[in-house]
Scaffold this motif. Structure first.
Motif, short mmCIF file in Angstrom:
data_model
loop_
_atom_site.label_atom_id
_atom_site.label_comp_id
_atom_site.label_asym_id
_atom_site.label_seq_id
_atom_site.Cartn_x
_atom_site.Cartn_y
_atom_site.Cartn_z
N PHE A 14 -5.76 13.51 -5.39
CA PHE A 14 -4.88 14.04 -4.34
C PHE A 14 -3.65 14.71 -4.95
N LEU A 15 -3.03 14.05 -5.90
CA LEU A 15 -1.81 14.59 -6.52
C LEU A 15 -2.10 15.78 -7.42
N ALA A 16 -3.23 15.74 -8.12
CA ALA A 16 -3.53 16.78 -9.10
C ALA A 16 -4.15 18.04 -8.50
N GLU A 17 -4.92 17.89 -7.42
CA GLU A 17 -5.73 19.00 -6.95
C GLU A 17 -5.41 19.49 -5.54
N ALA A 18 -4.61 18.76 -4.80
CA ALA A 18 -4.31 19.17 -3.43
C ALA A 18 -3.47 20.44 -3.42
N ALA A 19 -3.78 21.33 -2.49
CA ALA A 19 -3.00 22.56 -2.34
C ALA A 19 -1.82 22.27 -1.42
N TRP A 20 -0.62 22.60 -1.89
CA TRP A 20 0.59 22.35 -1.13
C TRP A 20 1.30 23.66 -0.84
N ASP A 21 1.80 23.77 0.36
CA ASP A 21 2.69 24.86 0.72
C ASP A 21 4.07 24.24 0.86
N ALA A 22 4.88 24.35 -0.18
CA ALA A 22 6.18 23.68 -0.21
C ALA A 22 7.08 24.11 0.95
N ASP A 23 7.04 25.38 1.33
CA ASP A 23 7.87 25.85 2.43
C ASP A 23 7.45 25.21 3.75
N GLU A 24 6.15 25.14 3.99
CA GLU A 24 5.66 24.54 5.23
C GLU A 24 6.00 23.05 5.27
N LEU A 25 5.80 22.35 4.15
CA LEU A 25 6.12 20.93 4.09
C LEU A 25 7.60 20.70 4.35
N ARG A 26 8.45 21.50 3.71
CA ARG A 26 9.90 21.38 3.93
C ARG A 26 10.25 21.57 5.39
N ASP A 27 9.66 22.60 6.02
CA ASP A 27 9.96 22.88 7.42
C ASP A 27 9.49 21.75 8.34
N ARG A 28 8.33 21.17 8.05
CA ARG A 28 7.82 20.06 8.87
C ARG A 28 8.72 18.83 8.74
N ILE A 29 9.09 18.51 7.50
CA ILE A 29 9.95 17.35 7.28
C ILE A 29 11.32 17.57 7.92
N ARG A 30 11.83 18.78 7.82
CA ARG A 30 13.11 19.10 8.46
C ARG A 30 13.01 18.88 9.97
N GLY A 31 11.91 19.32 10.57
CA GLY A 31 11.74 19.13 12.01
C GLY A 31 11.71 17.67 12.42
N VAL A 32 11.03 16.85 11.64
CA VAL A 32 10.99 15.41 11.92
C VAL A 32 12.38 14.81 11.78
N ALA A 33 13.09 15.17 10.72
CA ALA A 33 14.43 14.64 10.49
C ALA A 33 15.40 15.06 11.58
N VAL A 34 15.36 16.34 11.97
CA VAL A 34 16.25 16.83 13.02
C VAL A 34 15.97 16.11 14.34
N ALA A 35 14.70 15.91 14.66
CA ALA A 35 14.34 15.21 15.90
C ALA A 35 14.83 13.76 15.86
N ALA A 36 14.69 13.11 14.71
CA ALA A 36 15.10 11.71 14.59
C ALA A 36 16.61 11.55 14.63
N LEU A 37 17.33 12.55 14.15
CA LEU A 37 18.79 12.46 14.09
C LEU A 37 19.47 13.17 15.24
N ALA A 38 18.73 13.54 16.27
CA ALA A 38 19.30 14.30 17.37
C ALA A 38 20.18 13.47 18.29
N ALA A 39 20.08 12.15 18.22
CA ALA A 39 20.89 11.29 19.08
C ALA A 39 22.36 11.35 18.68
N ASP A 40 23.23 11.20 19.65
CA ASP A 40 24.67 11.26 19.38
C ASP A 40 25.13 10.14 18.44
N ASP A 41 24.44 9.00 18.47
CA ASP A 41 24.85 7.88 17.63
C ASP A 41 24.03 7.78 16.34
N ALA A 42 23.30 8.83 16.00
CA ALA A 42 22.47 8.83 14.79
C ALA A 42 23.35 8.87 13.54
#
Length: 79
Positions: free
Chosen positions: A32-60
């Motif tokens: 998995f680590l050696a041969e998987a194809a990664w799109d770093a930009d797409e991964l970054r954008d997905r992780i950013r979306g998850v983080a933004v959604a999780a931190l969207a609360a006023d008390d986050a």
């Protein structure tokens, strides 16, 4: 892989992570680590979306803490 990295499994080497995932050998994770194809930009954008959604609360709160493993010896990755 991510669950293993976020777990309390010490040390965080591929064999330990494979065992944590229920594998008897690290071959599947190594492949998995050696041969998987990664799109770093797409991964970054997905992780950013998850983080933004999780931190969207006023008390986050975001706490960033780099807790990398201590590097020692001559054979440890990153030494």
């Amino acid at each position: 892989m991510v669950r293993g990295l976020l777990s309390e499994v010490p040390p965080k080497n591929l064999m330990q992570l494979a065992e944590f995932a229920g594998h008897s050998h690290p071959d599947r994770l190594q492949g998995f680590l050696a041969e998987a194809a990664w799109d770093a930009d797409e991964l970054r954008d997905r992780i950013r979306g998850v983080a933004v959604a999780a931190l969207a609360a006023d008390d986050a709160v975001l706490i960033a803490d780099e807790t990398g493993d201590i590097k020692k010896g001559t054979k440890t990755a990153g030494v």
